[in-house]
Design an enzyme around this catalytic site. Structure first.
Site, mmCIF file in Angstrom:
data_model
loop_
_atom_site.group_PDB
_atom_site.id
_atom_site.type_symbol
_atom_site.label_atom_id
_atom_site.label_comp_id
_atom_site.label_asym_id
_atom_site.label_seq_id
_atom_site.Cartn_x
_atom_site.Cartn_y
_atom_site.Cartn_z
ATOM 1 N N ASP A 49 -20.955 9.032 -17.960
ATOM 2 C CA ASP A 49 -20.096 9.879 -17.308
ATOM 3 C C ASP A 49 -20.459 10.515 -15.975
ATOM 4 O OD1 ASP A 49 -21.753 11.701 -18.850
ATOM 5 O OD2 ASP A 49 -20.147 12.627 -19.789
ATOM 6 N N LYS A 118 -20.953 5.666 -26.099
ATOM 7 C CA LYS A 118 -21.961 6.792 -26.251
ATOM 8 C C LYS A 118 -21.314 8.009 -26.458
ATOM 9 C CE LYS A 118 -24.992 7.855 -23.000
ATOM 10 N NZ LYS A 118 -24.628 9.518 -22.706
ATOM 11 N N GLU A 120 -22.160 12.471 -26.784
ATOM 12 C CA GLU A 120 -23.263 13.453 -26.803
ATOM 13 C C GLU A 120 -23.159 14.432 -28.110
ATOM 14 O OE1 GLU A 120 -23.254 15.518 -22.929
ATOM 15 O OE2 GLU A 120 -23.456 13.791 -21.836
ATOM 16 N N GLU A 186 -32.825 12.838 -24.193
ATOM 17 C CA GLU A 186 -32.866 13.449 -22.699
ATOM 18 C C GLU A 186 -33.346 14.740 -22.430
ATOM 19 O OE1 GLU A 186 -29.301 12.901 -20.304
ATOM 20 O OE2 GLU A 186 -30.069 14.082 -18.887
HETATM 21 O O1 KIV Z 1 -24.082 9.483 -17.905
HETATM 22 C C1 KIV Z 1 -25.075 8.933 -17.827
HETATM 23 O O2 KIV Z 1 -25.312 8.367 -16.816
HETATM 24 C C2 KIV Z 1 -25.970 9.396 -19.164
HETATM 25 C C3 KIV Z 1 -27.415 8.718 -18.942
HETATM 26 C C4 KIV Z 1 -28.229 8.756 -17.727
HETATM 27 C C5 KIV Z 1 -28.107 8.900 -20.142
HETATM 28 O O3 KIV Z 1 -25.697 9.651 -19.831
#
Ligand code: KIV
Length: 273
Positions: A49, A118, A120, A186
């Site tokens: 994102d 993915k 968070e 991160e």
């Molecule tokens: O949004 C993203 O690009 C990310 C990564 C760099 C871990 O979450």
């Protein structure tokens, strides 16, 4: 199930099996041409994102929508043959309830043909992760500095430098227990990243964390040096393409103004001309 002659892409279990073995190479990308160029070199390509900041000029990732993730996911899909493609769930698309998360994750998987999503969050998201995984949606988790919480953190500061270290460790443990196949760590200190990597059975993917994570991820545009103004400390630039792009535009403008364009040696030989 039909037999397909397509090259077999890596799967979430393939990534999980790499725990403690050769480092897992991950990059974030958003377009077909870049995806095509990096596919052969990556184990995992994330449609992050971060696209909102990198490609759409947003101040943070909070304004990224499902439509944006879907559009960039479809674009990246066309460029990927062998890497595992993961798509980020944008802010507001999964936090309200596990049912909301399922609906949006299923939409991303259906329309972009990604192999996983993915999201968070650690302990707070464990129930949601379990719900998704038990319903056939592989999940990559993301702990430490989670950019969608920038307003709670008050900026993009390193996390886990004080009393919050154990909490981040617990977050990583919780997402593993919930069934995540890997976890992005991160911007956390090296010792904490090492501790998580040592204690967890799933691979840790570091970004500004530690070289001792099981893999690393960076944003392709950062690697290429597309930006002159902003550069996170942990990014190694392998080129300065931003400067090159500016230079191309400057030289082109000069040529056009001097009526030097198209210069004879640069006229393309189009078929049918
Ligand atoms: O949004 C993203 O690009 C990310 C990564 C760099 C871990 O979450």
């Amino acid at each position: 199930m039909s037999v397909s002659a397509k090259i077999k892409s890596l799967t979430p279990p393939d990534i999980s099996e790499r725990k403690g073995k050769t480092p897992i190479v991950c990059l974030a990308a958003y377009t077909t041409p870049v995806a095509r160029m990096i596919d052969a070199h990556c184990d995992l390509v994330l449609v992050g994102d971060s696209v909102g900041m990198v490609m759409h000029g947003l101040p943070n990732t909070l304004g990224v929508t499902m439509d944006m993730m879907e559009m960039h996911g479809k674009a990246v899909r066309r460029g990927i043959k062998q890497a595992l493609m993961v798509v980020d769930m944008p802010f507001g698309s999964y936090e309200q309830s596990k049912e909301q998360a399922f609906e949006n994750a299923a939409r991303l998987m259906r329309t972009t043909e990604c192999g996983a999503v993915k999201l968070e969050g650690g302990r707070a998201m464990a129930e949601t992760i379990e719900f998704l995984v038990s319903r056939s949606i592989p999940v990559m988790a993301h702990v430490g500095l989670t950019p969608q919480s920038v307003n709670v953190f008050g900026g993009y500061k390193t996390q886990g430098t004080g009393n919050d270290a154990d909490g981040i460790f617990d977050d990583a443990k919780a997402v593993q227990e919930a069934g995540a196949f890997s976890v992005v760590c991160e911007k956390i200190p090296d010792p904490l990243a090492r501790r998580i990597t040592k204690e967890l059975e799933i691979p840790t993917i570091g970004i500004g964390a530690s070289v001792h994570c099981d893999g690393q991820i960076l944003v392709m545009d950062d690697l290429m040096g597309m930006f002159t103004e902003f550069r996170p400390k942990f990014v190694k630039r392998y080129a300065l393409l931003g400067e090159k792009v500016e230079e191309c535009a400057r030289q082109y403008a000069e040529d056009v103004r001097a009526r030097q364009f198209p210069a004879p040696e640069h006229v393309y030989d189009y078929a049918g001309d």
